[in-house]
Enzyme design. Structure first.
Site, mmCIF file in Angstrom:
data_model
loop_
_atom_site.group_PDB
_atom_site.id
_atom_site.type_symbol
_atom_site.label_atom_id
_atom_site.label_comp_id
_atom_site.label_asym_id
_atom_site.label_seq_id
_atom_site.Cartn_x
_atom_site.Cartn_y
_atom_site.Cartn_z
ATOM 1 N N SER A 176 -26.005 11.718 14.893
ATOM 2 C CA SER A 176 -25.793 10.455 15.617
ATOM 3 C C SER A 176 -24.516 10.436 16.445
ATOM 4 O O SER A 176 -24.347 9.590 17.306
ATOM 5 C CB SER A 176 -25.750 9.291 14.623
ATOM 6 O OG SER A 176 -24.648 9.427 13.740
ATOM 7 N N VAL B 7 -26.168 13.003 2.913
ATOM 8 C CA VAL B 7 -26.252 14.362 2.372
ATOM 9 C C VAL B 7 -25.492 14.515 1.044
ATOM 10 O O VAL B 7 -25.557 15.562 0.412
ATOM 11 C CB VAL B 7 -25.798 15.435 3.384
ATOM 12 C CG1 VAL B 7 -26.647 15.395 4.648
ATOM 13 C CG2 VAL B 7 -24.313 15.331 3.714
ATOM 14 N N SER C 257 -16.411 25.779 10.724
ATOM 15 C CA SER C 257 -15.190 25.438 11.480
ATOM 16 C C SER C 257 -14.299 26.678 11.538
ATOM 17 O O SER C 257 -14.476 27.611 10.747
ATOM 18 C CB SER C 257 -14.433 24.316 10.745
ATOM 19 O OG SER C 257 -13.215 24.017 11.399
ATOM 20 N N TYR D 49 -10.914 20.284 3.069
ATOM 21 C CA TYR D 49 -11.810 20.539 4.215
ATOM 22 C C TYR D 49 -11.934 22.052 4.466
ATOM 23 O O TYR D 49 -13.043 22.582 4.658
ATOM 24 C CB TYR D 49 -11.259 19.833 5.451
ATOM 25 C CG TYR D 49 -12.053 20.076 6.699
ATOM 26 C CD1 TYR D 49 -13.280 19.444 6.897
ATOM 27 C CD2 TYR D 49 -11.591 20.942 7.697
ATOM 28 C CE1 TYR D 49 -14.017 19.659 8.063
ATOM 29 C CE2 TYR D 49 -12.316 21.161 8.854
ATOM 30 C CZ TYR D 49 -13.524 20.525 9.033
ATOM 31 O OH TYR D 49 -14.250 20.746 10.183
HETATM 32 P P1 NAP Z 1 -18.164 13.007 13.882
HETATM 33 O O1 NAP Z 1 -18.019 12.714 15.321
HETATM 34 O O2 NAP Z 1 -17.374 12.213 12.895
HETATM 35 O O3 NAP Z 1 -19.709 12.924 13.464
HETATM 36 C C1 NAP Z 1 -20.073 13.198 12.129
HETATM 37 C C2 NAP Z 1 -21.547 12.987 11.949
HETATM 38 O O4 NAP Z 1 -21.889 13.282 10.568
HETATM 39 C C3 NAP Z 1 -21.994 11.547 12.192
HETATM 40 O O5 NAP Z 1 -23.295 11.551 12.742
HETATM 41 C C4 NAP Z 1 -22.006 10.942 10.790
HETATM 42 O O6 NAP Z 1 -22.856 9.813 10.764
HETATM 43 C C5 NAP Z 1 -22.536 12.135 9.985
HETATM 44 N N1 NAP Z 1 -22.233 12.093 8.557
HETATM 45 C C6 NAP Z 1 -21.012 12.031 7.947
HETATM 46 N N2 NAP Z 1 -21.160 11.988 6.619
HETATM 47 C C7 NAP Z 1 -22.500 12.031 6.357
HETATM 48 C C8 NAP Z 1 -23.273 12.005 5.175
HETATM 49 N N3 NAP Z 1 -22.713 11.902 3.962
HETATM 50 N N4 NAP Z 1 -24.618 12.089 5.288
HETATM 51 C C9 NAP Z 1 -25.193 12.178 6.500
HETATM 52 N N5 NAP Z 1 -24.527 12.199 7.662
HETATM 53 C C10 NAP Z 1 -23.183 12.118 7.593
HETATM 54 O O7 NAP Z 1 -17.808 14.537 13.561
HETATM 55 P P2 NAP Z 1 -17.823 15.859 14.486
HETATM 56 O O8 NAP Z 1 -16.465 16.074 14.993
HETATM 57 O O9 NAP Z 1 -18.977 15.812 15.406
HETATM 58 O O10 NAP Z 1 -18.097 16.964 13.355
HETATM 59 C C11 NAP Z 1 -19.399 17.402 13.067
HETATM 60 C C12 NAP Z 1 -19.330 18.696 12.279
HETATM 61 O O11 NAP Z 1 -18.576 19.640 13.020
HETATM 62 C C13 NAP Z 1 -18.637 18.555 10.931
HETATM 63 O O12 NAP Z 1 -19.283 19.383 9.991
HETATM 64 C C14 NAP Z 1 -17.241 19.070 11.210
HETATM 65 O O13 NAP Z 1 -16.625 19.608 10.067
HETATM 66 C C15 NAP Z 1 -17.547 20.153 12.226
HETATM 67 N N6 NAP Z 1 -16.397 20.509 13.070
HETATM 68 C C16 NAP Z 1 -15.920 19.626 14.000
HETATM 69 C C17 NAP Z 1 -14.849 20.010 14.790
HETATM 70 C C18 NAP Z 1 -14.297 19.140 15.888
HETATM 71 O O14 NAP Z 1 -13.308 19.530 16.526
HETATM 72 N N7 NAP Z 1 -14.858 18.003 16.199
HETATM 73 C C19 NAP Z 1 -14.238 21.257 14.598
HETATM 74 C C20 NAP Z 1 -14.743 22.102 13.626
HETATM 75 C C21 NAP Z 1 -15.824 21.722 12.864
HETATM 76 P P3 NAP Z 1 -22.713 8.674 9.626
HETATM 77 O O15 NAP Z 1 -21.254 8.492 9.356
HETATM 78 O O16 NAP Z 1 -23.390 7.481 10.198
HETATM 79 O O17 NAP Z 1 -23.465 9.207 8.438
#
Ligand code: NAP
Length: 256
Positions: free
Chosen positions: A16, A65, A143, A157
């Site tokens: 989302s 999840v 990550s 994390y």
């Molecule tokens: P984000 O913008 O906060 O989005 C996180 C998504 O995960 C949202 O859709 C959220 O929706 C969902 N979510 C969180 N907890 C959940 C749960 N318990 N069950 C189901 N859905 C859940 O985060 P993002 O930056 O896109 O990160 C996404 C992934 O990429 C993560 O695994 C993160 O560790 C990884 N990552 C991100 C970065 C970065 O720079 N952005 C870097 C390295 C890795 P709801 O809260 O509505 O459930």
């Protein structure tokens, strides 16, 4: 980049917002039916409606999840409704900051449970359906933090993201016999709603640390996931790819 995903059913956990939203959008544009799975349904439904308005195929579904029951129910409902599951993007994750000395059991468990155990739950629930696909594909969002780098406040994390990669390699071995590949993307700093929450100072500091000149976009991650999901990537399994604009390359801060 054109990858034919016509007729493929794709589940994107955390679809989302942020990286998951980017993956869902890019995969929908390649002809897949994308299932946007998250806890909050307002944003998930909004994205599904936006994609449908562009004549792409998408739907939203609730999942947490942290709970196996929730994941299993979600996966079963997708399989019943769409008749198959071909690709799983296990992407849902959180990154709250807590220093080691302040870390509580609850802090640790929440991050490990959503990021690492949630990944195991998603794979376990999807595997019976992926086995029936022509070729099953699983992409895990790990990550750089943990597998490659460290950052103060993220011991939990970092552990969760490294755990995902260890888990992935053995899952890849177990699932190879079913023609299912399991790979991971390792984002650096990508502009997302979640990263925005870390504040302006963090974002500016990270942008300066990236040789290619700033934060990555969600599409940068989505296209790597798309390649790993393609038929053409069928001989790649148990691997991970860093997408970080070169952030992990310099030997010191002045090296670029
Ligand atoms: P984000 O913008 O906060 O989005 C996180 C998504 O995960 C949202 O859709 C959220 O929706 C969902 N979510 C969180 N907890 C959940 C749960 N318990 N069950 C189901 N859905 C859940 O985060 P993002 O930056 O896109 O990160 C996404 C992934 O990429 C993560 O695994 C993160 O560790 C990884 N990552 C991100 C970065 C970065 O720079 N952005 C870097 C390295 C890795 P709801 O809260 O509505 O459930």
């Amino acid at each position: 980049m054109k990858v034919d995903l016509a007729g493929k059913v794709v589940i994107v956990t955390g679809g989302s917002k942020g990286i998951g939203k980017g993956i869902a959008t890019v995969f929908a544009k390649q002809g897949a039916h994308v299932v946007i799975a998250a806890r909050g349904q307002e944003l998930a439904s909004k994205l599904a409606t936006e994609l449908q308005a562009l004549d792409y195929s998408a739907s939203a579904i609730a999942v947490d999840v942290e709970s196996y029951e929730s994941v299993e129910n979600m996966v079963r409902e997708v399989a019943i409704t769409y008749g198959a599951i071909d690709i799983l993007c296990s992407n849902a994750g959180i990154f709250p900051s807590v220093k080691l000395e302040d870390m509580t059991t609850e802090n640790w468990d929440q991050v490990l449970n959503i990021n690492a155990r949630g990944t195991m739950f998603a794979l376990k629930a999807c595997v019976p359906y992926l086995k029936q696909a022509d070729f099953g594909r699983i992409i895990i969002t790990s990550s750089i933090t943990g597998p490659v780098t460290g950052y103060a406040g993220w011991t939990h994390y970092a552990a969760s993201k490294a755990a995902q990669l260890g888990f992935m390699r053995t899952a890849a071995l177990e699932l190879a016999q079913y023609n299912i590949t399991v790979n991971a993307v390792m984002p650096g700093n990508i502009a997302t709603e979640g990263l925005d929450g870390l504040g302006e100072e963090y974002l500016l500091k990270m942008a300066k640390a990236i040789p290619l000149g700033g934060l990555g976009s969600v599409e940068d991650i989505a296209y790597a996931a798309l390649f790993l999901s393609s038929k053409e990537a069928g001989f790649i399994t148990g691997q991970s790819i860093i997408i970080d604009g070169g952030q992990t390359l310099p030997e010191d801060a002045e090296a670029f």
